[in-house]
Design a protein around this motif. Structure first.
Motif, mmCIF file in Angstrom:
data_model
loop_
_atom_site.group_PDB
_atom_site.id
_atom_site.type_symbol
_atom_site.label_atom_id
_atom_site.label_comp_id
_atom_site.label_asym_id
_atom_site.label_seq_id
_atom_site.Cartn_x
_atom_site.Cartn_y
_atom_site.Cartn_z
ATOM 1 N N LEU A 31 0.846 -1.206 0.000
ATOM 2 C CA LEU A 31 0.000 0.000 0.000
ATOM 3 C C LEU A 31 0.873 1.244 0.000
ATOM 4 O O LEU A 31 1.780 1.370 0.824
ATOM 5 C CB LEU A 31 -0.905 0.020 1.234
ATOM 6 C CG LEU A 31 -1.930 -1.105 1.294
ATOM 7 C CD1 LEU A 31 -2.604 -1.127 2.643
ATOM 8 C CD2 LEU A 31 -2.956 -0.943 0.194
ATOM 9 N N ARG A 32 0.572 2.159 -0.911
ATOM 10 C CA ARG A 32 1.324 3.410 -0.993
ATOM 11 C C ARG A 32 0.365 4.562 -1.258
ATOM 12 O O ARG A 32 -0.837 4.359 -1.398
ATOM 13 C CB ARG A 32 2.375 3.327 -2.084
ATOM 14 C CG ARG A 32 1.791 3.193 -3.445
ATOM 15 C CD ARG A 32 2.872 3.133 -4.477
ATOM 16 N NE ARG A 32 2.304 3.515 -5.758
ATOM 17 C CZ ARG A 32 2.990 3.718 -6.832
ATOM 18 N NH1 ARG A 32 4.288 3.601 -6.815
ATOM 19 N NH2 ARG A 32 2.404 4.057 -7.946
ATOM 20 N N ASP A 33 0.930 5.749 -1.350
ATOM 21 C CA ASP A 33 0.140 6.977 -1.491
ATOM 22 C C ASP A 33 -0.881 7.018 -0.354
ATOM 23 O O ASP A 33 -0.508 6.887 0.776
ATOM 24 C CB ASP A 33 -0.504 7.062 -2.877
ATOM 25 C CG ASP A 33 0.550 7.066 -4.000
ATOM 26 O OD1 ASP A 33 1.633 7.644 -3.781
ATOM 27 O OD2 ASP A 33 0.292 6.465 -5.049
ATOM 28 N N ARG A 34 -2.154 7.173 -0.658
ATOM 29 C CA ARG A 34 -3.184 7.207 0.394
ATOM 30 C C ARG A 34 -4.068 5.968 0.386
ATOM 31 O O ARG A 34 -5.202 5.999 0.855
ATOM 32 C CB ARG A 34 -4.034 8.461 0.236
ATOM 33 C CG ARG A 34 -3.256 9.714 0.536
ATOM 34 C CD ARG A 34 -4.111 10.931 0.455
ATOM 35 N NE ARG A 34 -3.292 12.087 0.780
ATOM 36 C CZ ARG A 34 -3.769 13.258 1.069
ATOM 37 N NH1 ARG A 34 -5.065 13.455 1.053
ATOM 38 N NH2 ARG A 34 -2.963 14.245 1.355
ATOM 39 N N ALA A 35 -3.551 4.882 -0.135
ATOM 40 C CA ALA A 35 -4.334 3.645 -0.221
ATOM 41 C C ALA A 35 -4.669 3.121 1.173
ATOM 42 O O ALA A 35 -3.892 3.256 2.107
ATOM 43 C CB ALA A 35 -3.554 2.595 -1.002
ATOM 44 N N ARG A 36 -5.878 2.551 1.283
ATOM 45 C CA ARG A 36 -6.333 1.953 2.538
ATOM 46 C C ARG A 36 -6.889 0.565 2.235
ATOM 47 O O ARG A 36 -7.513 0.370 1.198
ATOM 48 C CB ARG A 36 -7.427 2.796 3.186
ATOM 49 C CG ARG A 36 -6.972 4.186 3.596
ATOM 50 C CD ARG A 36 -8.079 4.968 4.283
ATOM 51 N NE ARG A 36 -8.710 4.250 5.374
ATOM 52 C CZ ARG A 36 -8.257 4.199 6.621
ATOM 53 N NH1 ARG A 36 -7.130 4.812 6.928
ATOM 54 N NH2 ARG A 36 -8.904 3.535 7.556
ATOM 55 N N ALA A 37 -6.672 -0.360 3.147
ATOM 56 C CA ALA A 37 -7.224 -1.705 2.973
ATOM 57 C C ALA A 37 -7.687 -2.240 4.318
ATOM 58 O O ALA A 37 -7.095 -1.943 5.354
ATOM 59 C CB ALA A 37 -6.180 -2.641 2.373
#
Length: 110
Positions: A31-37
Protein backbone atom coordinates in the motif's frame (compact mmCIF):
# COMPACT_ATOMS: atom_id res chain seq x y z
CA UNK A 1 32.06 11.35 -26.01
CA UNK A 2 28.92 10.88 -23.92
CA UNK A 3 29.10 8.06 -21.38
CA UNK A 4 25.96 6.84 -19.63
CA UNK A 5 26.60 5.60 -16.12
CA UNK A 6 24.99 2.28 -15.13
CA UNK A 7 21.50 2.85 -13.76
CA UNK A 8 21.12 2.12 -10.08
CA UNK A 9 17.95 2.23 -8.04
CA UNK A 10 16.73 1.22 -4.63
CA UNK A 11 14.07 -1.45 -4.56
CA UNK A 12 11.25 -1.42 -1.99
CA UNK A 13 13.19 -3.43 0.57
CA UNK A 14 16.21 -1.12 0.34
CA UNK A 15 18.72 -3.32 -1.47
CA UNK A 16 20.75 -1.76 -4.26
CA UNK A 17 20.38 -3.22 -7.73
CA UNK A 18 22.43 -2.58 -10.86
CA UNK A 19 20.81 -2.13 -14.24
CA UNK A 20 20.41 -5.46 -15.99
CA UNK A 21 20.23 -7.58 -12.82
CA UNK A 22 16.81 -8.99 -12.15
CA UNK A 23 15.41 -9.58 -8.69
CA UNK A 24 11.98 -10.97 -8.01
CA UNK A 25 10.27 -10.23 -4.71
CA UNK A 26 6.85 -11.05 -3.41
CA UNK A 27 4.82 -8.79 -1.14
CA UNK A 28 1.43 -9.97 0.09
CA UNK A 29 -0.09 -6.49 0.46
CA UNK A 30 1.64 -3.34 -0.86
CA UNK A 31 0.00 0.00 0.00
CA UNK A 32 1.32 3.41 -0.99
CA UNK A 33 0.14 6.98 -1.49
CA UNK A 34 -3.18 7.21 0.39
CA UNK A 35 -4.33 3.64 -0.22
CA UNK A 36 -6.33 1.95 2.54
CA UNK A 37 -7.22 -1.70 2.97
CA UNK A 38 -9.25 -3.75 5.43
CA UNK A 39 -8.61 -7.49 5.57
CA UNK A 40 -11.13 -9.69 7.36
CA UNK A 41 -10.08 -13.27 8.11
CA UNK A 42 -7.46 -13.31 5.33
CA UNK A 43 -4.17 -15.15 5.28
CA UNK A 44 -1.01 -13.63 3.82
CA UNK A 45 1.70 -16.26 3.57
CA UNK A 46 4.90 -17.42 1.88
CA UNK A 47 6.08 -13.99 0.72
CA UNK A 48 9.77 -13.75 -0.18
CA UNK A 49 9.94 -10.23 1.29
CA UNK A 50 7.15 -8.74 3.43
CA UNK A 51 3.63 -9.89 4.10
CA UNK A 52 2.55 -6.24 4.47
CA UNK A 53 4.44 -3.24 3.03
CA UNK A 54 3.27 0.28 3.90
CA UNK A 55 4.67 3.54 2.63
CA UNK A 56 3.62 7.16 2.12
CA UNK A 57 0.15 7.57 3.73
CA UNK A 58 -0.90 3.92 3.27
CA UNK A 59 -3.07 2.34 6.00
CA UNK A 60 -4.14 -1.23 6.68
CA UNK A 61 -6.45 -2.89 9.21
CA UNK A 62 -6.26 -6.67 9.61
CA UNK A 63 -9.07 -8.33 11.58
CA UNK A 64 -8.80 -11.98 12.58
CA UNK A 65 -6.24 -12.70 9.86
CA UNK A 66 -2.84 -14.36 9.62
CA UNK A 67 0.53 -13.15 8.39
CA UNK A 68 2.76 -16.21 8.33
CA UNK A 69 5.83 -17.79 6.77
CA UNK A 70 7.15 -14.51 5.32
CA UNK A 71 10.68 -13.16 5.49
CA UNK A 72 9.30 -10.05 7.24
CA UNK A 73 5.75 -9.71 8.54
CA UNK A 74 5.81 -5.90 8.12
CA UNK A 75 7.87 -3.27 6.33
CA UNK A 76 7.52 0.53 6.46
CA UNK A 77 8.99 2.22 3.42
CA UNK A 78 9.48 5.84 2.42
CA UNK A 79 7.01 7.98 4.33
CA UNK A 80 6.59 5.08 6.83
CA UNK A 81 2.86 4.57 6.24
CA UNK A 82 0.05 6.08 8.25
CA UNK A 83 -1.51 3.26 10.26
CA UNK A 84 -1.29 -0.48 10.94
CA UNK A 85 -4.05 -2.15 12.95
CA UNK A 86 -3.89 -5.86 13.83
CA UNK A 87 -6.94 -7.04 15.75
CA UNK A 88 -6.92 -10.72 16.80
CA UNK A 89 -4.22 -11.47 14.21
CA UNK A 90 -1.90 -14.42 14.16
CA UNK A 91 1.76 -13.76 13.27
CA UNK A 92 3.32 -17.20 12.80
CA UNK A 93 6.67 -18.47 11.52
CA UNK A 94 7.89 -15.20 10.02
CA UNK A 95 11.67 -14.85 9.99
CA UNK A 96 11.37 -11.30 11.40
CA UNK A 97 8.47 -9.18 12.62
CA UNK A 98 9.79 -5.91 11.07
CA UNK A 99 12.27 -5.21 8.26
CA UNK A 100 14.04 -2.49 10.29
CA UNK A 101 13.30 0.12 12.98
CA UNK A 102 10.93 2.18 10.80
CA UNK A 103 7.26 2.07 11.86
CA UNK A 104 4.02 3.65 10.62
CA UNK A 105 2.78 6.74 12.49
CA UNK A 106 0.21 4.62 14.38
CA UNK A 107 0.58 0.94 15.24
CA UNK A 108 -2.24 -0.87 17.10
CA UNK A 109 -1.91 -4.55 17.93
CA UNK A 110 -4.95 -5.82 19.84
Amino acid sequence: EFYELPRTWIDTAGSVQEYGLRKNSCYGVFLRDRARAQLWGCEVSYCSESGVFLRDEGSISIYGGKVRCCRYAFTSGEGLGKELVCDSCSLENNSHLWYDDDRPSHVHVL
